[in-house]
Write an enzyme that holds these catalytic residues in place. Structure first.
Site, PDB file in Angstrom:
ATOM      1  N   ARG A 163      -1.473   9.264   8.922  1.00 35.16           N
ATOM      2  CA  ARG A 163      -1.328   7.846   9.257  1.00 35.16           C
ATOM      3  C   ARG A 163      -0.845   7.035   8.074  1.00 35.16           C
ATOM      4  O   ARG A 163      -1.359   7.165   6.960  1.00 35.16           O
ATOM      5  CB  ARG A 163      -2.673   7.288   9.739  1.00 35.16           C
ATOM      6  N   HIS A 172     -11.344  10.165   5.784  1.00 29.02           N
ATOM      7  CA  HIS A 172     -11.072   8.766   6.096  1.00 29.02           C
ATOM      8  C   HIS A 172     -10.648   8.542   7.551  1.00 29.02           C
ATOM      9  O   HIS A 172     -11.136   7.625   8.202  1.00 29.02           O
ATOM     10  CB  HIS A 172      -9.978   8.261   5.161  1.00 29.02           C
ATOM     11  N   GLU A 201       0.844  -1.194   0.000  1.00 24.08           N
ATOM     12  CA  GLU A 201       0.000   0.000   0.000  1.00 24.08           C
ATOM     13  C   GLU A 201       0.876   1.239   0.000  1.00 24.08           C
ATOM     14  O   GLU A 201       2.109   1.155   0.149  1.00 24.08           O
ATOM     15  CB  GLU A 201      -0.955  -0.003   1.199  1.00 24.08           C
ATOM     16  N   HIS A 245      -8.939   9.955   2.251  1.00 29.39           N
ATOM     17  CA  HIS A 245      -8.571   8.831   1.400  1.00 29.39           C
ATOM     18  C   HIS A 245      -8.719   9.262  -0.057  1.00 29.39           C
ATOM     19  O   HIS A 245      -9.727   9.859  -0.431  1.00 29.39           O
ATOM     20  CB  HIS A 245      -9.465   7.619   1.682  1.00 29.39           C
ATOM     21  N   ARG A 286      -0.936   9.207   1.349  1.00 31.24           N
ATOM     22  CA  ARG A 286      -2.327   9.497   0.999  1.00 31.24           C
ATOM     23  C   ARG A 286      -2.616  10.979   0.806  1.00 31.24           C
ATOM     24  O   ARG A 286      -3.395  11.354  -0.073  1.00 31.24           O
ATOM     25  CB  ARG A 286      -3.251   8.905   2.070  1.00 31.24           C
TER      26      ARG A 286
END
Length: 527
Positions: free
Chosen positions: A366, A331, A112, A228, A274
């Protein structure tokens, strides 16, 4: 009035992991305002990050976490998270947790954004949260763990010494109930429902943060909100999450001109952090362009991503055509109730774990799939702490002070907060918009009330949204730089001289907002 040894508010991964650890020692009560499986944890698609690969290491995971969080974290806490997380995941594997495996029996580890190695464990392809919640629920004893569904906690109760000792709830018929215990744990999740475009369950609007704030707990880093990059976009609205694991499998982002939009933005392309990807997609859309996730290069997409395939089918998006329209949405919030490494707050008897807490591990953004890891680790840690402490004496139950006729008046609809948050406190912020939203919030005839009395659930829900919106907006206005999930168009760069490792801490001080700056073991009072 009912009593327990431990009361947990919320029913996600952190809450269930805590209950699993405590059930052989205490009588545990889990209270949730909806159904047990209706929160964010059950919806989680991506997976759990843990350095279990042959080429991976705790240090590499640690380094990636710091980089994604723009070094705003407490480094010792991050290292402990990953070390403990690795051990807990290994323990879950031994207990039979249903993580996906390759044909040869080895773990299937995905990639990811912002990860340097394949380290994402997943279940059911893109149904990790569902599988893990089911696994934890099956491990709980019906004798020592009681579930109370459909009751919204609207007040934290403290005794005459200032210790948190209970909660007041309202069920869907507006009936009031009281519960008491020596230890109260908030595991209520984040604030995604404050925005109209979100991957979160709509009921997740920051209740736990508002409850803690009203009771006098400290909150920090509320300006850092992760959007997100890829939510499904259909008919002018977001309709569900398209996991980052899809980009990890090779999907690319194209605009409606066929241009790969990340090529000149970041060397990691679609697997950049992100906030970088979300900002890029947002800018394309601001210019009137549509953005698509091109999945044509992924083999066996429907087998690898069954829930995403079902989501697309539901909204008549063709998997065969391979172009999924996407847009960013709220998100995850990196900030929350300030806790130590075991989940203790500044209020005796009150604890916070999971997304509702700010323990210093996520920083300004995060790292993908560190959230379920956090829930497991802090649920386990707090369980160990409470077992060591013992349940303690039955709490001193204060005289019930519910009074008729002293209710709040909410002169606006919750959708007004959502629209204001998206338009003025969204992905890209500016002083003008932040000031306008803060002005609107402060013009409302509301104050910080520790005792809410007899309002309806809907009114209390909107009141809590007002509180959290104010905290986020105030924090975003004060941080005059861009870092991680906090992007200011008027202050577009990271300011390492003024803002590096500097935290904004908010607290309710007898009905007034107290703001502190914490930096290098010093505290400076702002207002």
């Amino acid at each position: 009035m009912e009593k327990a040894d431990i009361i947990i508010i919320g029913s996600g991964i952190a809450a269930l992991q805590l209950a699993r650890r405590l059930q052989d020692h205490f009588y545990v009560m889990i209270i949730t305002k909806d159904k047990i499986k209706s929160g964010n944890s059950y919806l989680a698609q991506g997976g759990i990050a843990a350095p279990l690969g042959l080429k991976d290491s705790v240090h590499a995971h640690f380094r990636d976490t710091l980089e994604a969080g723009r070094y705003h974290q407490d480094e010792d806490s991050v290292k402990r998270l990953i070390e403990d997380g690795k051990m807990i995941v290994e323990s879950l594997l031994k207990d039979g947790a249903p993580f996906d495996r390759q044909k040869d029996g080895s773990l299937s580890l995905g990639m990811e954004g912002a990860h340097s190695e394949q380290r994402i464990l997943h279940s059911g392809g893109d149904q990790t949260g569902k599988y893990l919640v089911e696994f934890l629920l099956k491990s709980l004893s019906g004798e020592k763990v009681e579930f109370v569904e459909g009751e919204m906690v609207y007040e934290l109760v403290k005794d005459d010494k200032g210790r948190c000792c209970g909660v007041k709830t309202k069920n869907k018929d507006e009936a009031i109930r009281s519960y008491y215990a020596p230890h109260i744990v908030l595991a209520t999740g984040g604030i995604g429902g404050l925005y109209p475009s979100t991957s979160n369950h709509p009921a997740v609007t920051g209740d736990g943060m508002a409850l803690a704030f009203l009771a006098g707990a400290k909150l920090s880093d509320m300006e850092f909100i992760q959007f997100h990059p890829t939510l499904l976009w259909v008919n002018g609205r977001t309709c569900g999450l398209i996991s980052e694991a899809v980009r990890g499998e090779g999907a690319i982002l194209l605009n409606d001109e066929g241009k790969r939009i990340m090529e000149e933005v970041d060397p990691l392309l679609e697997l950049a952090p992100r906030h970088v990807v979300a900002e890029c997609i947002h800018k394309e859309r601001q210019m009137g362009k549509s953005v698509y996730l091109d999945i044509r290069g992924i083999k066996d997409f429907q087998e690898k991503f069954p829930s995403i395939s079902a989501l697309c089918l539901k909204h008549q998006i063709s998997i065969e055509d391979g172009m999924i329209p996407v847009s960013p949405g709220c998100h995850f919030v990196m900030g929350g109730i300030v806790t130590d490494d075991e989940g203790r707050t500044n209020i005796p008897g009150l604890y916070a774990i999971g997304e509702v807490a700010c323990s210093g591990i996520h920083g300004a953004n995060r790292l993908a799939s560190n959230s379920l890891l956090e829930g497991l680790v802090y649920g386990e840690r707090l369980g160990n702490l409470l077992i060591q402490k013992g349940a303690g004496c039955s709490p001193h139950v204060p005289v019930d002070d519910i009074k008729e006729g002293n209710s709040l008046h909410i002169p606006f609809h919750s959708d007004e907060i959502r629209e204001g948050m998206m338009n003025r406190v969204g992905i890209i912020r500016h002083e003008e918009g932040l000031l306008a939203h803060l002005k609107w919030l402060k013009e409302q005839p509301l104050t910080f009330r520790e005792h809410i009395d007899v309002n309806s659930r809907e009114e209390i829900h909107t009141y809590f949204m007002w509180i959290v919106s104010l905290l986020v907006t105030q924090s975003a206005l004060l941080r005059r730089e861009s870092r991680g999930g906090h992007i200011r168009s008027d202050f577009p760069v990271e300011d390492h001289d003024e803002w590096f490792k500097r935290k904004t801490v908010l607290q309710n001080n007898d009905g007034r907002l107290r703001v502190e700056y914490h930096e290098q073991n010093e505290t400076k009072i702002y207002a």
